[in-house]
Motif scaffolding. Structure first.
Motif, PDB file in Angstrom:
ATOM      1  N   GLY A 378       0.788  -1.225   0.000  1.00 15.10           N
ATOM      2  CA  GLY A 378       0.000   0.000   0.000  1.00 15.10           C
ATOM      3  C   GLY A 378       0.816   1.268   0.000  1.00 15.10           C
ATOM      4  N   THR A 379       0.242   2.286   0.630  1.00 18.88           N
ATOM      5  CA  THR A 379       0.746   3.647   0.497  1.00 18.88           C
ATOM      6  C   THR A 379       1.662   4.092   1.625  1.00 18.88           C
ATOM      7  OG1 THR A 379      -1.265   4.448   1.587  1.00 18.88           O
ATOM      8  CG2 THR A 379      -1.271   4.367  -0.835  1.00 18.88           C
ATOM      9  N   VAL A 380       1.946   3.236   2.588  1.00 14.39           N
ATOM     10  CA  VAL A 380       2.915   3.585   3.623  1.00 14.39           C
ATOM     11  C   VAL A 380       4.295   3.269   3.056  1.00 14.39           C
ATOM     12  CG1 VAL A 380       3.641   3.219   6.011  1.00 14.39           C
ATOM     13  CG2 VAL A 380       1.216   3.046   5.408  1.00 14.39           C
ATOM     14  N   ASP A 381       4.913   4.281   2.453  1.00 13.37           N
ATOM     15  CA  ASP A 381       6.105   4.060   1.648  1.00 13.37           C
ATOM     16  C   ASP A 381       7.235   3.344   2.377  1.00 13.37           C
ATOM     17  OD1 ASP A 381       4.951   5.133  -0.595  1.00 13.37           O
ATOM     18  OD2 ASP A 381       5.736   7.153  -0.267  1.00 13.37           O
ATOM     19  N   PRO A 382       7.519   3.651   3.653  1.00  8.65           N
ATOM     20  CA  PRO A 382       8.641   2.952   4.313  1.00  8.65           C
ATOM     21  C   PRO A 382       8.429   1.450   4.430  1.00  8.65           C
ATOM     22  CG  PRO A 382       8.003   4.923   5.548  1.00  8.65           C
ATOM     23  CD  PRO A 382       6.936   4.688   4.533  1.00  8.65           C
ATOM     24  N   LEU A 383       7.183   1.003   4.292  1.00  8.89           N
ATOM     25  CA  LEU A 383       6.884  -0.420   4.432  1.00  8.89           C
ATOM     26  C   LEU A 383       6.554  -1.094   3.109  1.00  8.89           C
ATOM     27  CD1 LEU A 383       4.625  -0.350   7.630  1.00  8.89           C
ATOM     28  CD2 LEU A 383       7.111  -0.685   7.489  1.00  8.89           C
ATOM     29  N   ARG A 384       6.629  -0.364   2.011  1.00 14.82           N
ATOM     30  CA  ARG A 384       6.211  -0.920   0.736  1.00 14.82           C
ATOM     31  C   ARG A 384       7.050  -2.154   0.385  1.00 14.82           C
ATOM     32  NH1 ARG A 384       3.260   1.257  -3.349  1.00 14.82           N
ATOM     33  NH2 ARG A 384       3.452   3.338  -2.425  1.00 14.82           N
ATOM     34  N   ASP A 385       6.357  -3.231   0.039  1.00 16.85           N
ATOM     35  CA  ASP A 385       6.961  -4.509  -0.338  1.00 16.85           C
ATOM     36  C   ASP A 385       7.728  -5.173   0.795  1.00 16.85           C
ATOM     37  OD1 ASP A 385       5.943  -4.267  -2.945  1.00 16.85           O
ATOM     38  OD2 ASP A 385       7.688  -3.093  -3.568  1.00 16.85           O
ATOM     39  N   GLU A 386       7.527  -4.698   2.021  1.00 20.49           N
ATOM     40  CA  GLU A 386       8.110  -5.334   3.191  1.00 20.49           C
ATOM     41  C   GLU A 386       7.102  -6.298   3.814  1.00 20.49           C
ATOM     42  OE1 GLU A 386      11.505  -4.194   5.008  1.00 20.49           O
ATOM     43  OE2 GLU A 386      11.497  -4.408   2.816  1.00 20.49           O
ATOM     44  N   TYR A 387       7.609  -7.387   4.367  1.00 21.22           N
ATOM     45  CA  TYR A 387       6.758  -8.298   5.128  1.00 21.22           C
ATOM     46  C   TYR A 387       6.617  -7.729   6.536  1.00 21.22           C
ATOM     47  CZ  TYR A 387       5.066 -12.436   7.569  1.00 21.22           C
ATOM     48  OH  TYR A 387       4.324 -13.297   8.330  1.00 21.22           O
ATOM     49  N   VAL A 388       5.395  -7.322   6.876  1.00 15.90           N
ATOM     50  CA  VAL A 388       5.118  -6.676   8.152  1.00 15.90           C
ATOM     51  C   VAL A 388       4.505  -7.710   9.090  1.00 15.90           C
ATOM     52  CG1 VAL A 388       3.884  -4.806   9.307  1.00 15.90           C
ATOM     53  CG2 VAL A 388       4.770  -4.471   6.983  1.00 15.90           C
ATOM     54  N   PHE A 389       5.149  -7.929  10.226  1.00 17.89           N
ATOM     55  CA  PHE A 389       4.662  -8.910  11.193  1.00 17.89           C
ATOM     56  C   PHE A 389       4.925  -8.374  12.594  1.00 17.89           C
ATOM     57  CE2 PHE A 389       9.107  -9.812  10.689  1.00 17.89           C
ATOM     58  CZ  PHE A 389       9.544 -10.390  11.877  1.00 17.89           C
TER      59      PHE A 389
END
Length: 465
Positions: A378-389
């Motif tokens: 999505g649009t939270v650029d610092p997390l783009r394409d990151e696996y968030v857990f």
């Protein structure tokens, strides 16, 4: 726990373990860490808990295992819940999200916030949460645990639920049920009278249910089951469905089964239960697809938490390994060394893509119970394409969950960093969810020592830039 850590930074670690005893917390969400091992005499670390210190909890803020990552914001979009375990969507063209509360209710979150009238209420079919638990269980893991909408929900109104229901057999703690329901004609509510039971499994103990269900891009339903607190279930493929990810065709029928078995499931035509898709898991708490890739968080026992990329026929090692480390299922300990590399059947044991320890090298708590997440697109650029857990908590007396971002790689370990939250993160992390460009983290502001299932401190946060 890993004996290499015993005596290191003794003050902080001993204080934390004694606080565990003070609140009766030998097991956190998803059966992590100390649990049944300590209750039965376990790995001997109990001596630390009575040695020195002032009885306070060192909390989660001092653990420095993770590198510092990007800073984001969070916006509360729903409050007043008890224990939100999932946020999912239905591909039906409506602007609504479905929030699962562990207490048995599915709420609708729309443009105007959380609606008072639930989409589904199964609270009268659940076990009595928080009652008659062993003293080594700090958080009741039973309840309403998973929700998934049929890919053609807009046309057929079908959806699927995982929940814990009472058992008539006194030798069982409860039964774990996977059921199909149908929505009303206008799609605004689920009809509880339409239940069609797909799985109804005996469960001897009140933890290690797992519970996530997800439809894959192939149209099949994937269901995660914990090992039921019997570690050897993870390697028993013949008489058992526990400690595994199942793959079911809910639109078909195979023999007398209320579901179909996909013809390319890995054990079809071989020894083992045909429903199984992957195994060697302990308590897979939350999984999600990123394209064709299924990523899963598996809660550890002794020392380590792990995240796995799940492939068809994969054996993820439990109880022979924990994370990247050797595990002794008899002692309940994990150590470095020359580990078993294949199962008794000759299957290679698949390593996780990342792990983190319960304590850092100085003995401060890092996190107990991994919470599987998803790849943020999505649009939270610092997390783009990151696996968030996440890590459920690093404290038992304050809400101290953590959000972590890992960078997916085609091979090798995924590097990870702790996400910083403006103003701090004030929840125990229970789950993650996504809807289009938006990612969400779900949790409770109540600490384990406060009996969180007796409070309405559950909250859903949307992640923001």
């Amino acid at each position: 726990m890993n004996r290499r850590n015993v005596g290191v930074a003794g003050s902080s670690r001993r204080v934390f373990l004694r606080t565990l005893g003070a609140v009766g917390a030998a097991s956190a969400l998803a059966g992590c860490s100390f649990g049944a091992r300590d209750a039965s005499g376990g790995d001997g670390d109990g001596s630390d808990a009575a040695d020195g210190g002032d009885g306070s909890d060192s909390g989660g803020s001092t653990g420095n295992f993770f590198e510092q990552g990007p800073t984001i914001g969070v916006e509360a979009v729903a409050t007043g819940l008890v224990s939100p375990t999932a946020l999912v969507t239905a591909d039906d063209g409506t602007d609504r999200r479905f929030v699962v509360d562990q207490t048995g209710v599915v709420y609708v979150h729309g443009a105007d916030g959380l609606r008072e009238d639930p989409f589904l209420d199964l609270s009268d079919r659940l076990v009595a949460l928080g009652q008659d638990l062993p003293n080594w269980v700090a958080f009741d893991e039973r309840g309403l645990l998973g929700l998934a909408f049929h890919p053609e929900f807009a046309d057929n109104g079908l959806f699927y639920v995982r929940y814990s229901t009472p058992a008539a057999d006194d030798e069982l703690d409860h039964r774990e049920r996977l059921s199909e329901f149908r929505a009303t004609a206008d799609g605004t509510r689920g009809d509880p009278d339409t239940e069609r039971i797909l799985l109804d499994l005996p469960w001897e103990r009140p933890i290690h249910q797992a519970g996530t269900i997800e439809f894959g891009p192939d149209g099949y339903l994937y269901a995660a089951l914990g090992d039921g607190l019997n570690p050897f279930n993870g390697q028993d493929l013949t008489n058992n469905l526990k400690g595994a990810v199942l793959r079911l065709d809910v639109d078909g029928r195979t023999g007398d089964l209320p579901y179909g078995i996909p013809a390319d499931n890995p054990l079809v035509g071989r020894e083992g239960r045909d429903e199984q898709y992957a195994w060697g898991l302990r308590n897979p708490w939350k999984m999600a697809f990123s394209g064709d890739q299924l990523i899963l968080g598996d809660v550890g026992q002794a020392t380590y938490e792990e995240v796995d990329v799940v492939e068809k026929g994969g054996n993820y090692g439990w109880p022979l390994k924990e994370g990247f480390h050797c595990h002794d299922p008899q002692l309940g300990t994990s150590e470095d060394g020359e580990c078993v590399v294949e199962s008794d059947r000759g299957e290679p044991l698949v390593d996780p893509v990342l792990e983190f320890p319960h304590f850092d090298e100085e003995g401060y708590p890092v996190g107990f119970a991994v919470i599987g997440g998803h790849v943020h697109t999505g649009t939270v650029d610092p997390l783009r394409d990151e696996y968030v857990f996440g890590a459920f908590t690093s404290s038992f007396t304050e809400a101290a969950g953590r959000i972590v971002a890992a960078t997916p790689r085609d091979s090798g370990r995924w590097p990870m960093r702790e996400v910083q939250v403006e103003g701090g993160l004030d929840i125990q992390v229970l789950s993650f969810g996504q809807d289009g460009d938006d990612s969400y983290v779900l949790g409770t502001r109540a600490a384990l020592a406060e009996n969180p299932l007796s409070k309405r401190e559950g909250v859903v946060y949307r992640l923001t830039s």
